[in-house]
Design an enzyme around this catalytic site. Structure first.
Site, PDB file in Angstrom:
ATOM      1  N   HIS A   1      28.706  -1.605  30.169  1.00  0.00           N
ATOM      2  CA  HIS A   1      30.060  -1.869  30.654  1.00  0.00           C
ATOM      3  C   HIS A   1      30.498  -3.264  30.241  1.00  0.00           C
ATOM      4  O   HIS A   1      31.679  -3.476  29.906  1.00  0.00           O
ATOM      5  CB  HIS A   1      30.094  -1.721  32.183  1.00  0.00           C
ATOM      6  CG  HIS A   1      31.484  -1.627  32.737  1.00  0.00           C
ATOM      7  ND1 HIS A   1      32.086  -2.668  33.421  1.00  0.00           N
ATOM      8  CD2 HIS A   1      32.378  -0.616  32.726  1.00  0.00           C
ATOM      9  CE1 HIS A   1      33.294  -2.297  33.792  1.00  0.00           C
ATOM     10  NE2 HIS A   1      33.518  -1.062  33.390  1.00  0.00           N
ATOM     11  N   CYS A   2      29.585  -4.197  30.228  1.00  0.00           N
ATOM     12  CA  CYS A   2      29.911  -5.585  29.891  1.00  0.00           C
ATOM     13  C   CYS A   2      30.371  -5.765  28.458  1.00  0.00           C
ATOM     14  O   CYS A   2      31.123  -6.693  28.155  1.00  0.00           O
ATOM     15  CB  CYS A   2      28.693  -6.492  30.124  1.00  0.00           C
ATOM     16  SG  CYS A   2      28.069  -6.524  31.799  1.00  0.00           S
TER      17      CYS A   2
END
Length: 333
Positions: free
Chosen positions: A325-326
């Site tokens: 997600h980062c």
């Protein structure tokens, strides 16, 4: 009034992903990090899935990225400049239909990782996508927030009120800024994030919206899970919260990866919560424990029955400080 940011489960026209580009930042984990991101991209791309825009941060990494994805449907390699791959934090936050986007100041996660070009990432992505932006002068990383699409925003006090970001912010000042920039109607204040999280407790490692009125957060896995108390406190706070639509939040407890150590035997912030909600798939980062990964996938399948649950290793990516997600940012359709 600013409209709320769409929930991540709404359809996307594209998904940006950062490509590990700077060997000096990754050391001996560089090749494995590239392999892990390649697996992520291949899980995302293709018919019925995502149009992946793979952002490569320097000229040296460009030929290798192009060679890996030559002929792969749904992958466009984009030559750009960044300091590191955390596009969730440095990129723009797109509004509904990706007609506009919000951009913010960055300061290297509180001055810890201040790399050249990271303050240019949001404008580069917006320009490539042809999207006009609204610039906000306060410091904000995208991974510090999670959105339900209806005006409820999750965050942590540890990060958003940290004096190394906006030193004079109170909760009231932060809520006003989020209302003006991302359409927040209700801000859900959680406490601390994961132990040893370089981001000072980004919420996308701790709690995520998975449906209207439903938030996933971890439950400890194994007897030595270093974040057991934080997980339980997070679940308690969420269960006592009412969202922007007047619903009492429901909490989905997802087994954590348990205790994961780095090369120096220190706990690292491994999190299944850093999953990526994509068109047709949920890509869940895993960290070496097959049982923990399977249980997390099964839990998420209960709220995403129409999407393939993809379990994909992220040990090397985690050495850089984050996970799937980062390193990504969606453009809503």
């Amino acid at each position: 009034m600013t409209q709320p940011i769409p929930a991540e489960w709404t359809p996307h026209r594209a998904m940006w992903v950062g490509w590990p580009s700077h060997a000096e930042l990754w050391g001996e984990d560089f090749a494995q990090a590239q392999d892990e991101v390649e697996a992520l991209v291949r899980a995302l791309a293709g018919p019925g899935r995502e149009q992946v825009k793979l952002m490569v941060g320097n000229d040296e990494a460009l030929p290798g990225a192009r060679a890996r994805f030559e002929g792969v449907d749904g992958v466009e390699v984009v030559a750009a400049r960044f300091g590191d791959i955390w596009l969730r934090d440095t990129g723009p936050i797109f509004n509904a239909g990706s007609k506009t986007a919000q951009t913010f100041s960055v300061n290297g996660w509180g001055g810890k990782y201040d790399y050249p070009h990271d303050d240019e990432v949001a404008d580069q992505i917006a320009a490539f996508s042809g999207v006009p932006t609204t610039r906000h002068d306060f410091i904000l990383e995208g991974g510090a927030l999670d959105h339900d699409g209806e005006g409820t925003v999750l965050t942590t006090r540890q990060c958003l009120l940290n004096k190394n970001r906006n030193k004079n912010w109170t909760a009231e000042a932060a809520e006003a800024a989020l209302a003006a920039s991302v359409g927040a109607k209700v801000v859900v204040w959680l406490g601390d994030g994961l132990l040893n999280d370089h981001t000072d407790g980004h919420v996308d490692n701790l709690a995520r919206f998975v449906a209207p009125g439903v938030v996933a957060c971890p439950i400890a896995f194994g007897r030595k899970d270093p974040n057991a108390e934080v997980y339980d406190e997070t679940a308690r706070l969420l269960s006592e919260t009412t969202d922007a639509m007047g619903r009492k939040l429901k909490v989905l407890r997802v087994p954590s990866p348990g205790l994961v150590l780095d090369a120096d035997e220190r706990p690292v912030p491994a999190s299944h919560m850093n999953f990526l909600i994509a068109n047709g798939a949920i890509v869940v980062p895993t960290y070496g424990d097959d049982v923990a990964a399977r249980l997390a996938g099964e839990a998420l399948a209960t709220v995403f029955p129409d999407r393939e649950i993809v379990l994909s290793p992220s040990n090397a990516v985690l050495t850089g400080g984050g996970s799937f997600h980062c390193i990504s940012q969606q453009e809503p359709a």
